[in-house]
Structure formats: structure tokens, C-alpha cells
Design a protein around this motif. Structure first.
Motif, PDB file in Angstrom:
ATOM      1  N   ASN A 160      -4.405  -2.354  11.626  1.00 34.01           N
ATOM      2  CA  ASN A 160      -4.114  -1.255  10.712  1.00 34.01           C
ATOM      3  C   ASN A 160      -5.349  -0.856   9.919  1.00 34.01           C
ATOM      4  OD1 ASN A 160      -4.253  -3.050   8.307  1.00 34.01           O
ATOM      5  ND2 ASN A 160      -2.380  -3.922   9.165  1.00 34.01           N
ATOM      6  N   GLU A 162      -5.721  -0.761   6.717  1.00 30.83           N
ATOM      7  CA  GLU A 162      -5.960  -1.593   5.542  1.00 30.83           C
ATOM      8  C   GLU A 162      -6.968  -2.697   5.848  1.00 30.83           C
ATOM      9  OE1 GLU A 162      -5.906  -2.968   1.730  1.00 30.83           O
ATOM     10  OE2 GLU A 162      -5.117  -1.082   2.537  1.00 30.83           O
ATOM     11  N   GLN A 163      -6.891  -3.270   7.050  1.00 32.88           N
ATOM     12  CA  GLN A 163      -7.871  -4.275   7.441  1.00 32.88           C
ATOM     13  C   GLN A 163      -9.275  -3.678   7.473  1.00 32.88           C
ATOM     14  OE1 GLN A 163      -6.122  -5.369  11.217  1.00 32.88           O
ATOM     15  NE2 GLN A 163      -5.149  -7.207  10.371  1.00 32.88           N
ATOM     16  N   HIS A 165     -10.332  -1.043   5.777  1.00 36.82           N
ATOM     17  CA  HIS A 165     -10.695  -0.744   4.391  1.00 36.82           C
ATOM     18  C   HIS A 165     -11.234  -1.993   3.687  1.00 36.82           C
ATOM     19  CE1 HIS A 165     -10.169   1.082   0.333  1.00 36.82           C
ATOM     20  NE2 HIS A 165      -9.874  -0.168  -0.001  1.00 36.82           N
ATOM     21  N   THR A 166     -10.549  -3.109   3.856  1.00 36.73           N
ATOM     22  CA  THR A 166     -10.944  -4.345   3.194  1.00 36.73           C
ATOM     23  C   THR A 166     -12.338  -4.784   3.616  1.00 36.73           C
ATOM     24  OG1 THR A 166      -8.638  -5.068   3.025  1.00 36.73           O
ATOM     25  CG2 THR A 166     -10.324  -6.757   2.799  1.00 36.73           C
ATOM     26  N   HIS A 188      -4.075  11.318   5.646  1.00 36.48           N
ATOM     27  CA  HIS A 188      -3.173  11.087   4.521  1.00 36.48           C
ATOM     28  C   HIS A 188      -2.249  12.287   4.331  1.00 36.48           C
ATOM     29  CE1 HIS A 188      -1.591  10.066   0.598  1.00 36.48           C
ATOM     30  NE2 HIS A 188      -2.184   8.882   0.674  1.00 36.48           N
TER      31      HIS A 188
END
Length: 213
Positions: A160, A162-163, A165-166, A188
Motif C-alpha cells: 500500500n 502508506e508503506q 510514505h513511511t 486523493h
């Protein structure tokens, strides 16, 4: 190829990574797939192609062939098996570009960096099946910086956005993501809502949908 071309129009695509599974799923001959990408990519865009053989001498032959495909920015992907580590050392002694792949731990990647690998590809989401995959990659970044090694990390195997982004927040040098994750990062729903609102207000006031009539 179609997906890469579409993304290349939208984003700054630094390069393309392939692996045997991706090529096999294309339904085309590997020679055709590799040739099409080699011809399409600009000289400054990087191209990564993985060896298939697991035998040392054949692995070296495949690696030399891959690196001969383009004058620059072509790298051979070598899995970090025992044979792979040996091949990485040999290929770097010949001055060829190498990406160490199929990495499942920070230690595996670090040792490949000591062998001279230009790039390291940890399999982030797959690593999460064995523990803290994100944490392992962040540890790797710190290990490389602390020891003054020049290898760069190209994180792979994402589930995803989020991974992604981190790891970008943590300072990773590059990520290789499937097209659907890239589109998630630029898709978005709030952006679409805002644009529709702008257009509606403009049309209500000026009776047209462009800046100039």
C-alpha cells in the motif's frame, strides 16, 4: 509497457525494474520485453533486469549480457543467495552496475553493500510476514549511513501507499512500486472534489469552463 508510458507522462519516472515473474506474466518473449524497454527508456532513466540462472558462471554471462543492452544506466539484479554474493563481488570488479535483490533482512542488504552492490532492493511487504519489514529497512538506511557505504536502497514489494510514505519520510533513496500504488498516491478523492467545486463556481459566475472566453 503501456502502464510505464502512461505514468512517464504524469510523473518523473527514474527507471524501470523487472523480474522473471513480471516478464513471464507479460505473455511475450523475454527478448521482446527487454528490448522494448531498452529502446523506450531515455538514457538518464535506469533499467534493471534480473538474472535467471542460479549457476555461477551462467549468472555472470547473463549479467554481462544485461549490462551490454544500453550504454549506461543498465543494472543487473542479482539475488542475495550464496552464489549471488559471489557474483556481485565479481561483477563489481569488472565495473558493472549491480542491484542486490530478493532481500529479506537489513543484514543481507548490508553485506551486499560491502560487496559493492550499487543498489539494494529489500522486499518490504514480504519482510513484514517475518517481522517488522519497515523497521528493517529503516535500520538498513542507518547502517549504510553509519558505516559510510555508498549503496542506495530501492525498496520493493509494497502492499500500500502508506508503506511507501513511511519509507520516503525515513529518507529512502528510491522505491519501485506497481502502477496501482503510484496512482493511489496521486489519486486523493479530495482533489477531485476541489476541482469540481472550482469549475462549478467559475461556470456559475462566468458561464464558461475556461479562463479565457
Amino acid at each position: 509497457m503501456d502502464a510505464v508510458k502512461k505514468l512517464d507522462e504524469l510523473l518523473t519516472v527514474a527507471g524501470v525494474t523487472t523480474n522473471p515473474t513480471i516478464i513471464a506474466k507479460s505473455g511475450k518473449s523475454p527478448e521482446d520485453v527487454i528490448r522494448q524497454f531498452a529502446e523506450y527508456l531515455h538514457p538518464e532513466q535506469k533499467f534493471f533486469v534480473q538474472t535467471v540462472s542460479t549457476e555461477y558462471k551462467k549468472m555472470l554471462e547473463e549479467a554481462r549480457y544485461i549490462c551490454s543492452l544500453r550504454p549506461k544506466n543498465t543494472y543487473v539484479k542479482i539475488p542475495v543467495t550464496h552464489t549471488g554474493y559471489k557474483a556481485i563481488k565479481k561483477l563489481k570488479s569488472e565495473g558493472l552496475g549491480v542491484l542486490a535483490t530478493a532481500i529479506y533482512s537489513a543484514d543481507e542488504a548490508f553485506l551486499a553493500a560491502l560487496n559493492g552492490a550499487d543498489y539494494l532492493a529489500p522486499y518490504v511487504n514480504r519482510m513484514c510476514n517475518y517481522g517488522d519489514g519497515i523497521g528493517q529497512v529503516i535500520d538498513l538506511l542507518q547502517m549504510l549511513e553509519t558505516q559510510g557505504l555508498n549503496s542506495k536502497v530501492i525498496a520493493a514489494s509494497f502492499k500500500n501507499a502508506e508503506q511507501v510514505h513511511t519509507l520516503i519520510t525515513a529518507g529512502i533513496q528510491a522505491v519501485t512500486v506497481p502502477p496501482e500504488i503510484a496512482y493511489t498516491m496521486i489519486g486523493h478523492p479530495g482533489t477531485e472534489i476541489a476541482v469540481k467545486e472550482f469549475t462549478k463556481n467559475w461556470q456559475a459566475t462566468y458561464g464558461r469552463d475556461s479562463l479565457r472566453g
